[in-house]
Write a protein that holds these residues in place. Structure first.
Motif, PDB file in Angstrom:
ATOM      1  N   ARG A 159       0.730  -1.328  -0.063  1.00  0.00           N
ATOM      2  CA  ARG A 159       0.039  -0.159   0.037  1.00  0.00           C
ATOM      3  C   ARG A 159       0.872   1.234   0.006  1.00  0.00           C
ATOM      4  NH1 ARG A 159      -4.587  -1.211   4.687  1.00  0.00           N
ATOM      5  NH2 ARG A 159      -5.557  -2.808   3.574  1.00  0.00           N
ATOM      6  N   ASP A 160       1.853   1.329   0.752  1.00  0.00           N
ATOM      7  CA  ASP A 160       2.781   2.464   0.589  1.00  0.00           C
ATOM      8  C   ASP A 160       3.338   2.942  -0.505  1.00  0.00           C
ATOM      9  OD1 ASP A 160       4.391   4.269   2.553  1.00  0.00           O
ATOM     10  OD2 ASP A 160       5.977   3.295   1.593  1.00  0.00           O
ATOM     11  N   PRO A 161       4.150   2.200  -1.221  1.00  0.00           N
ATOM     12  CA  PRO A 161       4.589   2.462  -2.780  1.00  0.00           C
ATOM     13  C   PRO A 161       3.279   2.729  -3.554  1.00  0.00           C
ATOM     14  CG  PRO A 161       4.975   0.180  -2.526  1.00  0.00           C
ATOM     15  CD  PRO A 161       4.364   0.766  -1.042  1.00  0.00           C
ATOM     16  N   TRP A 162       2.089   2.164  -3.477  1.00  0.00           N
ATOM     17  CA  TRP A 162       0.970   2.391  -4.199  1.00  0.00           C
ATOM     18  C   TRP A 162       0.353   4.018  -3.825  1.00  0.00           C
ATOM     19  CZ3 TRP A 162      -4.359   3.737  -3.644  1.00  0.00           C
ATOM     20  CH2 TRP A 162      -5.101   3.520  -4.651  1.00  0.00           C
ATOM     21  N   MET A 163       0.420   4.246  -2.903  1.00  0.00           N
ATOM     22  CA  MET A 163      -0.228   5.562  -2.377  1.00  0.00           C
ATOM     23  C   MET A 163       1.114   6.561  -2.810  1.00  0.00           C
ATOM     24  SD  MET A 163      -2.273   7.617  -1.166  1.00  0.00           S
ATOM     25  CE  MET A 163      -3.517   6.246  -0.732  1.00  0.00           C
ATOM     26  N   HIS A 164       2.274   6.170  -2.800  1.00  0.00           N
ATOM     27  CA  HIS A 164       3.311   7.079  -3.125  1.00  0.00           C
ATOM     28  C   HIS A 164       3.161   7.390  -4.756  1.00  0.00           C
ATOM     29  CE1 HIS A 164       4.679   8.112   0.582  1.00  0.00           C
ATOM     30  NE2 HIS A 164       5.197   7.133   0.824  1.00  0.00           N
ATOM     31  N   ARG A 165       2.945   6.279  -5.382  1.00  0.00           N
ATOM     32  CA  ARG A 165       2.849   6.234  -6.957  1.00  0.00           C
ATOM     33  C   ARG A 165       1.915   7.361  -7.218  1.00  0.00           C
ATOM     34  NH1 ARG A 165       0.232   2.803 -10.883  1.00  0.00           N
ATOM     35  NH2 ARG A 165      -0.098   1.253  -9.130  1.00  0.00           N
ATOM     36  N   SER A 166       0.862   7.248  -6.419  1.00  0.00           N
ATOM     37  CA  SER A 166      -0.455   8.311  -6.698  1.00  0.00           C
ATOM     38  C   SER A 166      -0.055   9.755  -6.406  1.00  0.00           C
ATOM     39  CB  SER A 166      -1.649   7.859  -5.843  1.00  0.00           C
ATOM     40  OG  SER A 166      -1.854   8.447  -4.474  1.00  0.00           O
ATOM     41  N   ASP A 167       0.879   9.742  -5.277  1.00  0.00           N
ATOM     42  CA  ASP A 167       1.295  11.067  -4.915  1.00  0.00           C
ATOM     43  C   ASP A 167       2.457  11.683  -6.242  1.00  0.00           C
ATOM     44  OD1 ASP A 167       0.445  11.457  -2.242  1.00  0.00           O
ATOM     45  OD2 ASP A 167       2.178  10.196  -1.443  1.00  0.00           O
ATOM     46  N   LEU A 168       3.115  10.850  -6.573  1.00  0.00           N
ATOM     47  CA  LEU A 168       4.135  11.119  -7.803  1.00  0.00           C
ATOM     48  C   LEU A 168       3.333  11.598  -8.787  1.00  0.00           C
ATOM     49  CD1 LEU A 168       6.892   8.406  -7.174  1.00  0.00           C
ATOM     50  CD2 LEU A 168       7.147  10.991  -6.383  1.00  0.00           C
ATOM     51  N   ALA A 169       2.259  10.804  -9.275  1.00  0.00           N
ATOM     52  CA  ALA A 169       1.673  11.040 -10.472  1.00  0.00           C
ATOM     53  C   ALA A 169       0.959  12.448 -10.457  1.00  0.00           C
ATOM     54  CB  ALA A 169       0.594   9.861 -10.692  1.00  0.00           C
ATOM     55  N   LEU A 170       0.361  12.641  -9.267  1.00  0.00           N
ATOM     56  CA  LEU A 170      -0.404  13.896  -8.935  1.00  0.00           C
ATOM     57  C   LEU A 170       0.382  15.147  -8.968  1.00  0.00           C
ATOM     58  CD1 LEU A 170      -3.025  15.302  -8.227  1.00  0.00           C
ATOM     59  CD2 LEU A 170      -2.471  15.156  -5.534  1.00  0.00           C
ATOM     60  N   ALA A 171       1.802  14.925  -8.430  1.00  0.00           N
ATOM     61  CA  ALA A 171       3.047  16.043  -8.333  1.00  0.00           C
ATOM     62  C   ALA A 171       3.342  16.346  -9.588  1.00  0.00           C
ATOM     63  CB  ALA A 171       4.032  15.600  -7.493  1.00  0.00           C
ATOM     64  N   THR A 172       3.478  15.373 -10.668  1.00  0.00           N
ATOM     65  CA  THR A 172       4.307  15.591 -11.883  1.00  0.00           C
ATOM     66  C   THR A 172       3.231  15.490 -13.268  1.00  0.00           C
ATOM     67  OG1 THR A 172       4.809  13.022 -12.227  1.00  0.00           O
ATOM     68  CG2 THR A 172       6.136  14.326 -11.022  1.00  0.00           C
ATOM     69  N   GLY A 173       2.239  15.241 -12.867  1.00  0.00           N
ATOM     70  CA  GLY A 173       1.144  15.001 -14.186  1.00  0.00           C
ATOM     71  C   GLY A 173       1.483  13.600 -14.974  1.00  0.00           C
ATOM     72  N   ALA A 174       2.241  12.727 -14.343  1.00  0.00           N
ATOM     73  CA  ALA A 174       2.411  11.529 -15.041  1.00  0.00           C
ATOM     74  C   ALA A 174       1.300  10.618 -14.938  1.00  0.00           C
ATOM     75  CB  ALA A 174       3.758  10.811 -14.231  1.00  0.00           C
ATOM     76  N   PRO A 175       0.991   9.821 -15.647  1.00  0.00           N
ATOM     77  CA  PRO A 175      -0.091   9.087 -15.821  1.00  0.00           C
ATOM     78  C   PRO A 175       0.035   7.927 -14.784  1.00  0.00           C
ATOM     79  CG  PRO A 175       1.051   8.352 -17.582  1.00  0.00           C
ATOM     80  CD  PRO A 175       1.644   9.602 -17.130  1.00  0.00           C
ATOM     81  N   MET A 176      -1.051   7.536 -13.772  1.00  0.00           N
ATOM     82  CA  MET A 176      -0.875   6.309 -12.968  1.00  0.00           C
ATOM     83  C   MET A 176      -1.771   5.387 -13.402  1.00  0.00           C
ATOM     84  SD  MET A 176      -2.263   6.365  -8.843  1.00  0.00           S
ATOM     85  CE  MET A 176      -1.870   4.954  -7.947  1.00  0.00           C
ATOM     86  N   VAL A 177      -0.932   4.413 -14.063  1.00  0.00           N
ATOM     87  CA  VAL A 177      -1.367   3.347 -14.560  1.00  0.00           C
ATOM     88  C   VAL A 177      -2.527   2.492 -13.645  1.00  0.00           C
ATOM     89  CG1 VAL A 177      -1.081   0.827 -15.526  1.00  0.00           C
ATOM     90  CG2 VAL A 177       0.410   3.077 -16.292  1.00  0.00           C
ATOM     91  N   LEU A 178      -3.755   2.130 -14.157  1.00  0.00           N
ATOM     92  CA  LEU A 178      -4.539   1.421 -13.323  1.00  0.00           C
ATOM     93  C   LEU A 178      -5.285   0.461 -13.815  1.00  0.00           C
ATOM     94  CD1 LEU A 178      -6.341   4.564 -11.513  1.00  0.00           C
ATOM     95  CD2 LEU A 178      -4.766   3.170 -10.373  1.00  0.00           C
ATOM     96  N   THR A 179      -5.459  -0.839 -13.149  1.00  0.00           N
ATOM     97  CA  THR A 179      -5.913  -1.824 -13.840  1.00  0.00           C
ATOM     98  C   THR A 179      -6.952  -2.527 -12.653  1.00  0.00           C
ATOM     99  OG1 THR A 179      -4.286  -3.636 -13.308  1.00  0.00           O
ATOM    100  CG2 THR A 179      -4.421  -2.285 -15.551  1.00  0.00           C
ATOM    101  N   ALA A 180      -8.076  -3.140 -13.130  1.00  0.00           N
ATOM    102  CA  ALA A 180      -8.693  -3.993 -12.233  1.00  0.00           C
ATOM    103  C   ALA A 180      -7.925  -5.176 -11.708  1.00  0.00           C
ATOM    104  CB  ALA A 180      -9.960  -4.431 -12.889  1.00  0.00           C
ATOM    105  N   GLU A 181      -7.187  -5.689 -12.183  1.00  0.00           N
ATOM    106  CA  GLU A 181      -6.383  -7.017 -12.025  1.00  0.00           C
ATOM    107  C   GLU A 181      -5.445  -6.599 -11.015  1.00  0.00           C
ATOM    108  OE1 GLU A 181      -8.254  -7.341 -15.878  1.00  0.00           O
ATOM    109  OE2 GLU A 181      -6.579  -5.915 -15.084  1.00  0.00           O
TER     110      GLU A 181
END
Length: 246
Positions: A159-181
């Motif tokens: 969960r920690d890197p997942w949440m930080h991945r969302s932080d980084l995407a929000l901060a930089t405008g990079a896409p956050m890849v999301l899949t149901a799987e």
């Protein structure tokens, strides 16, 4: 949450193989996101007030290196304990400070190299160890609660890197890849824990690739899946008061 539930060390609700699959995929997605950042992205601020993108990435690298090696895990823990403050704050400070001199390219290269070893290190933790209570307690929703080492290893460390991945995407405008799987399974685990902690019926609808529907009774609530999770750990704008740890 009932007092009886709060008194027992919290275990992981994920099947072991599912937890390790989520860990491997999340590390891969963090590597891909970091690899795609532009030079000017690394100095941008994040929603964690004291961290810019570089600091957040070095924290994530430090956590992965901690997972990859028992020797490194003990070393970091001792360095944090020597500071004498709140352990998790001191630990993350050690991780960031020790890696402050790395270039962005070095951070990306080291993360890519250590990620598979971090999964192997987490996978090697035996069942009897995962069932043990973590030292100390964690403050969640205004009360101290105990966790098993399995909850830390199988759940929080992904969960920690997942949440930080969302932080980084929000901060930089990079896409956050999301899949149901992948993200959908992680979010489902978060939602089920949230329902347990909430203790009252609601009908929850989360939108986006990681979303879905939960609950059949009570008032209806609808949010973006990532925003929902961000709100549960004090980020975002969704009006949610019940915490879930990340």
């Amino acid at each position: 949450m009932t007092a009886a539930l709060a008194a027992r060390p919290r275990p992981s609700a994920l099947h072991r193989e599912t937890a390790m699959r989520l860990a491997a995929t999340e590390y891969d997605r963090v590597t891909a996101l970091l690899s795609g950042l532009a030079p000017q992205d690394w100095d941008k601020p994040t929603d964690c007030p004291s961290w810019d993108v570089r600091a957040m990435a070095t924290h994530m690298l430090g956590m992965a290196e901690m997972s990859a090696s028992m020797i490194e895990s003990v070393r970091q823990a001792k360095a944090a304990q020597a500071r004498g403050g709140v352990f998790i704050d001191d630990l993350t400070a050690v991780q960031v400070e020790e890696r402050a001199g790395l270039t962005p390219a070095a951070v990306v290269a080291r993360f890519a190299e250590v990620a598979p070893r971090a999964v192997k290190g987490r996978r090697r933790v035996p069942r009897f160890v995962r069932g043990r209570k973590m030292p100390g307690t964690q403050r969640v929703n205004g009360r101290d609660e105990a966790w098993t080492l399995g909850f830390l290893n199988d759940v929080i460390m992904t969960r920690d890197p997942w949440m930080h991945r969302s932080d980084l995407a929000l901060a930089t405008g990079a896409p956050m890849v999301l899949t149901a799987e992948h993200d959908g399974v992680l979010v489902d685990d978060v939602v089920r824990e949230w329902f347990e902690r909430l203790g009252s019926p609601v009908r929850l609808r989360l939108t986006g690739p990681a979303g879905g529907g939960w609950g059949e009774d009570g008032p209806e609530m609808q949010f973006d899946a990532v925003e929902f999770c961000r709100a549960l750990c004090g980020r975002g704008t969704a009006p949610l008061d019940t915490e879930v740890p990340f």
